[in-house]
Motif scaffolding. Structure first.
Motif, short mmCIF file in Angstrom:
data_model
loop_
_atom_site.label_atom_id
_atom_site.label_comp_id
_atom_site.label_asym_id
_atom_site.label_seq_id
_atom_site.Cartn_x
_atom_site.Cartn_y
_atom_site.Cartn_z
N SER A 251 11.14 -5.14 5.84
CA SER A 251 9.97 -5.09 5.10
C SER A 251 9.83 -5.29 3.90
O SER A 251 11.01 -5.24 3.07
CB SER A 251 9.25 -3.74 5.62
OG SER A 251 9.11 -3.18 6.85
N ALA A 252 8.88 -5.36 3.13
CA ALA A 252 8.83 -5.58 1.49
C ALA A 252 9.32 -4.46 0.87
O ALA A 252 9.03 -3.33 1.32
CB ALA A 252 7.54 -6.00 1.28
N ALA A 253 9.96 -4.69 -0.09
CA ALA A 253 10.55 -3.27 -0.71
C ALA A 253 9.57 -2.47 -1.43
O ALA A 253 9.74 -1.27 -1.44
CB ALA A 253 11.59 -3.74 -1.75
N GLU A 254 8.59 -3.14 -2.04
CA GLU A 254 7.29 -2.22 -2.58
C GLU A 254 6.61 -1.94 -1.45
O GLU A 254 5.74 -2.54 -0.72
CB GLU A 254 6.58 -3.33 -3.33
CG GLU A 254 5.58 -2.59 -4.28
CD GLU A 254 5.06 -3.43 -5.40
OE1 GLU A 254 4.01 -2.91 -6.00
OE2 GLU A 254 5.26 -4.63 -5.33
N ARG A 255 6.45 -0.42 -1.81
CA ARG A 255 5.44 0.23 -0.81
C ARG A 255 3.68 0.25 -1.27
O ARG A 255 3.89 -0.19 -2.58
CB ARG A 255 5.67 1.82 -0.52
CG ARG A 255 7.11 1.76 0.17
CD ARG A 255 7.59 3.12 0.12
NE ARG A 255 6.69 3.92 0.87
CZ ARG A 255 7.26 4.54 2.14
NH1 ARG A 255 8.20 4.13 2.95
NH2 ARG A 255 6.15 5.43 2.79
N VAL A 256 2.87 0.38 -0.48
CA VAL A 256 1.58 0.25 -1.09
C VAL A 256 0.77 1.53 -0.55
O VAL A 256 1.15 2.45 0.26
CB VAL A 256 0.96 -0.99 -0.19
CG1 VAL A 256 1.62 -2.26 -0.73
CG2 VAL A 256 0.75 -1.00 1.13
#
Length: 590
Positions: free
Chosen positions: A559-564
């Motif tokens: 998954s992308a490192a940056e959470r939302v």
């Protein structure tokens, strides 16, 4: 040239032959009403094949005669030894999974002798129906399984006057246990006749005790409802990529959302994922012509389209269980062939893509038995859950039938109802055309592994799957044997992490992640190396505990490192408004 018409199950048929074929179908429909799950013709051919080849094999007959003489002598010697030493070593012991004779009372004569004689007879018949020169392997497996079923019905554990546990219970209760058992039987028969679920299922209500994870239905078509689950309380951020769960169409979706302690949905939500799940419609006779392609397009692809509209620009972690995983693999391969890269990863949980070795369910599938099954489905327009469950009960009759009947009816002790047992009685149906296509194309033709399946009119090739794959098999799975699940290594070049968990098709996938257990795990890169399954077994790392945390860690790494921030429910502006609260309407259909 003679004109043809198309039959959903069997394909083109000459129009001049249609009236005669209708007579055959009438006979098949009438015979199906008396069916037991195994075609009498298939069983008869298996018996003739075995008996003819046994008659032509004098060496095998001499071997069996010698074995019978030696076993009889050993049993008589053991009986004599018991007179001098009641703790004499038995001639034969049951297998590790056979608990019928585990109680201490079975160790005393005459019960121990009856158990020994039964186990020796069972072993003799197993050898008698195996390795007869010239017998067709499928017919050999079918006949051997049927003989074992007939013997198991006559087990001393199933008879009230030869089971010491039943006798002791009857004496202790002054016969009251027999009265309670008769009452249990009458109650079960009444519920069966009225179409009601088994006793105790009322304690597991959909939307309350099970399928209770909070969420909303954000999409509905004729075949599916799509549920979006709410984030865990006090969650400020989530992983950017959502997870789509695809359950098998032969079951209600909430096998993935049972009680809180073994809910896969809840586990994923608490791990920081935005979770979507497909809930399949329970088909009726009006849905008889739904196809496997309809299940792909109106099911998996419709869900992917909805999630892409609700959360645009984000990859999707798609996970399928059992046949849901097989369907997901078809959809993922078709998407790969069309250069559709919306899937960030694919997880296949106890899901086969190669059916060359289908496991024990293959006993019920050959051309004759499929013809018989299609006769039963053609009459109703669907396959009933009871017909499907009959196959599973046949394969595990000691655990699923006889032991429960002995406890409930001979000893007056009902087995406690559990969430999984309640779910298994919440039945579904399978449309006539789709189920026939599935059995024929997968089990008889192995079309998916052979690149002979079509999606959108184009061949489906598993090697077109580009997204990383997480595949799970379980050690004791008799529905999707782990070595069959493992064969995806030889069909796809994608990065593939394979996990071998303990237990079986249900308990090895749906479990308490804090409970005891073990699993093996190894990752193959994109070099395409396909180790034999036994080599993989020796090389894979053995870990204690459940595989669920390893899976969520794997999802996080892909998954992308940056959470939302947690997304809103649905997207009304994009045409996907909230329709109702989870678990929705389709799961409640009877």
């Amino acid at each position: 040239m003679e004109e043809t018409v198309n039959s959903p199950a069997t394909g083109p048929t000459p129009t001049g032959a249609a009236p005669y074929r209708a007579i055959d179908r009438l006979r098949e429909a009438m015979a199906a009403g008396f069916g037991t799950g195994v075609s009498p013709l298939a069983l008869g051919m298996a018996l003739m094949d075995w008996s003819a080849h046994l008659a032509a094999a004098p060496g095998k007959r001499l071997q069996l005669a010698d074995k019978a003489a030696r076993e009889a002598a050993a049993l008589l010697t053991h009986a004599a030894a018991l007179a001098a030493d009641p703790a004499a070593e038995p001639v034969i012991r049951p297998g590790p999974q056979d608990r019928r004779f585990a109680a201490a009372a079975w160790q005393n004569p005459p019960f121990s002798l009856w158990a020994q004689g039964f186990l020796l007879a069972r072993q003799w018949w197993q050898e008698a129906t195996r390795d007869v020169p010239g017998v067709d392997p499928h017919r050999e497996n079918l006949l051997s399984a049927m003989v074992q079923q007939w013997l198991d019905m006559a087990s001393p554990a199933n008879l009230p006057f030869t089971n010491p546990e039943v006798i002791t219970r009857t004496l202790e209760t002054a016969g009251l246990s027999q009265w309670v058992g008769m009452r249990n039987w009458a109650e079960d028969m009444a519920r069966l006749a009225a179409g009601k679920p088994p006793v105790g299922t009322e304690r597991f209500r959909v939307g309350q005790e099970v399928a209770a994870s909070p969420g909303k239905v954000v999409y509905r078509n004729h075949l599916i409802e799509l549920i979006q689950y709410a984030p865990a309380p006090d969650t400020d951020t989530v992983l950017a990529e959502p997870v789509l769960l695809v359950p098998a169409w032969i079951m209600k979706y909430y096998i993935l959302d049972l009680s809180p302690e073994n809910s896969l949905v809840r586990h994923l939500v608490r791990a920081g994922h935005t979770v979507f799940c497909i809930s399949w419609r329970n088909p009726t006779a009006e849905d008889r012509d739904l196809t496997l392609e309809d299940y792909r397009s109106l099911g998996v692809m419709a869900a992917v389209d909805a999630i892409s509209a609700i959360l645009p620009g984000r990859g999707i972690h798609a996970a399928g269980y059992c046949l849901g995983g097989t369907l997901l693999a078809i959809a993922a391969a078709a998407m790969g062939g069309a250069r559709d890269d919306r899937l960030a990863s694919i997880s296949l949980l106890a899901a086969q893509t190669d059916f060359a070795e289908p496991g024990e369910l293959g006993l019920f599938i050959d051309h004759d038995q499929l013809n018989s099954l299609e006769g039963a489905m053609r009459q109703r327009g669907y396959l009933t859950a009871e017909q499907m469950l009959g196959a599973f009960r046949f394969l595990r009759s000691n655990d699923l039938v006889w032991s429960r009947m002995v406890r409930a009816y001979l000893m007056g002790e009902r087995e406690p109802m559990t969430d999984i047992l309640a779910w298994s009685s919440d039945s579904t149906r399978m449309p006539y055309r789709m189920q026939g296509e599935y059995l024929r194309r997968f089990y008889l033709e192995n079309a998916l592994a052979g690149d002979r399946l079509l999606a959108d009119g184009r061949p489906v090739a598993l090697r077109n799957i580009r997204a990383p794959v997480f595949a799970v098999g379980t050690e004791e799975d008799y529905v999707a044997p782990w070595r069959s699940v493992y064969r995806l290594h030889c069909l796809s070049d994608a990065e593939l992490t394979f996990v071998l968990g303990d237990r079986d098709h249900l308990a090895g996938i749906i479990l308490d992640p804090t409970g005891p257990g073990h699993h093996r795990i190894a990752t193959r890169g994109r070099d395409g190396t396909c180790l034999p399954s036994d080599d993989w077994l020796h090389a894979a790392a053995l870990r204690e505990g459940c595989w669920w945390p390893a899976w969520t860690d794997w999802l996080a790494r892909h998954s992308a490192a940056e959470r939302v921030a947690p997304p809103a429910m649905g997207a009304a502006a994009a045409g996907y408004p909230v329709l109702e609260d989870a678990p929705g309407s389709y799961v409640r259909q009877r």
